[in-house]
Write an enzyme that holds these catalytic residues in place. Sequence first.
Site, PDB file in Angstrom:
ATOM      1  N   LYS A  53       0.841  -1.210   0.000  1.00 29.05           N
ATOM      2  CA  LYS A  53       0.000   0.000   0.000  1.00 29.05           C
ATOM      3  C   LYS A  53       0.871   1.253   0.000  1.00 29.05           C
ATOM      4  O   LYS A  53       0.629   2.198  -0.754  1.00 29.05           O
ATOM      5  CB  LYS A  53      -0.940  -0.013   1.221  1.00 29.05           C
ATOM      6  CG  LYS A  53      -2.051  -1.040   1.073  1.00 29.05           C
ATOM      7  CD  LYS A  53      -2.841  -1.285   2.347  1.00 29.05           C
ATOM      8  CE  LYS A  53      -3.812  -2.447   2.136  1.00 29.05           C
ATOM      9  NZ  LYS A  53      -4.529  -2.861   3.325  1.00 29.05           N
ATOM     10  N   GLN A  97      -4.578  -1.517   9.480  1.00 26.88           N
ATOM     11  CA  GLN A  97      -4.472  -2.849   8.879  1.00 26.88           C
ATOM     12  C   GLN A  97      -5.087  -3.887   9.817  1.00 26.88           C
ATOM     13  O   GLN A  97      -4.740  -3.965  10.992  1.00 26.88           O
ATOM     14  CB  GLN A  97      -2.984  -3.168   8.605  1.00 26.88           C
ATOM     15  CG  GLN A  97      -2.770  -4.476   7.878  1.00 26.88           C
ATOM     16  CD  GLN A  97      -3.367  -4.487   6.461  1.00 26.88           C
ATOM     17  OE1 GLN A  97      -3.256  -3.525   5.716  1.00 26.88           O
ATOM     18  NE2 GLN A  97      -4.033  -5.575   6.104  1.00 26.88           N
ATOM     19  N   ASP A 120     -11.041   3.166   4.009  1.00 24.44           N
ATOM     20  CA  ASP A 120     -11.389   1.749   3.890  1.00 24.44           C
ATOM     21  C   ASP A 120     -12.908   1.561   3.851  1.00 24.44           C
ATOM     22  O   ASP A 120     -13.398   0.475   3.522  1.00 24.44           O
ATOM     23  CB  ASP A 120     -10.828   0.964   5.098  1.00 24.44           C
ATOM     24  CG  ASP A 120      -9.636   0.094   4.706  1.00 24.44           C
ATOM     25  OD1 ASP A 120      -9.466  -0.173   3.500  1.00 24.44           O
ATOM     26  OD2 ASP A 120      -8.896  -0.327   5.614  1.00 24.44           O
TER      27      ASP A 120
END
Length: 287
Positions: A53, A97, A120
């Site tokens: 990422k 994460q 997200d």
Amino acid sequence: MVARLIDGKVLADELRAAFKTRVAALTARGHCPGLAVILAGEDPASQVYVRNKVNACEAAGIFSMKIDFPPNVSQETLLAKITELNGDPAIHGILVQLPLPRHIDEAAVLEAIAPEKDVDGFHAVNSGALMQGQPRFIPCTPYGVMKMLEANRIDPAGKEAVIIGRSNIVGKPMALLLLGASATVTVCHSKTRDLAAHARRADILVAAIGKPRFVTADMVKPGAVVIDVGINRLPPEEGGKLCGDVDFESVKEVASLITPVPGGVGPMTITMLLANTIEAAQRRAEA
Ligand code: NAD
């Protein structure tokens, strides 16, 4: 019939090339998009995902900040960092994460992210907006799947879409997006009876299970579009490679279109994270 491949890597590269222009324009106006990625613990797969990422941000000209915490980090420390990032004008997107260490309340951490920085799309405000058909930030994996369908001119309207898996990050938002695109949607899960019969009705079959080669050719309607979200690491005795939830070799003989693993949905997930981060910066620039 041998299915045509939906190449996520090629589409991801195309989209990322276009992002560079958008990022440059925002940066020139003093709004360089910025993403903060929080990693708690030492899970090797998570470390790879986070590195990918951060590298993807760099390649697109997006500022990125990687914040590492040890596995025993306290909930208070994580929440304090999120509060700090919520107030940081250089940061437009915050990503935690998953999975988090077991002692951390994952929901509380995700809810602490300011909804306008929740790239997200996991915050209740954003999942609620998606449920109401007015998405703000769409979770990256199902968002990527929708882009793949669009790029291959597959209009879900009126089609039977069957999703295997009901997680908050893939299965459920995938169902809402396909419903929003006017598909007739069925969601299957670990308690579904006669899953194969449901799967065989699908014009669009999405597998998000986490079980290697779970979907076999006998579960697929001839001509179906098969999207494999799964990422599974095979044991060393089977070669240790990555494989999806779909038995690619047999299913490609039945489907009309199929995504490979690797090189299918995976690259699109990161691409849509970049898209959401740029979108967050754009919204801030226009506020
Ligand atoms: P999860 O474990 O949260 O959910 C799995 C779902 O599969 C559950 O809803 C469960 O009900 C269902 N399931 C489990 N066993 C089943 C069975 N025998 N029959 C029917 N349904 C069953 O997983 P997740 O986070 O949704 O991820 C699913 C897969 O997708 C994993 O392999 C994960 O690594 C992968 N993934 C890939 C990406 C990507 O970028 N490609 C992103 C996220 C997740």
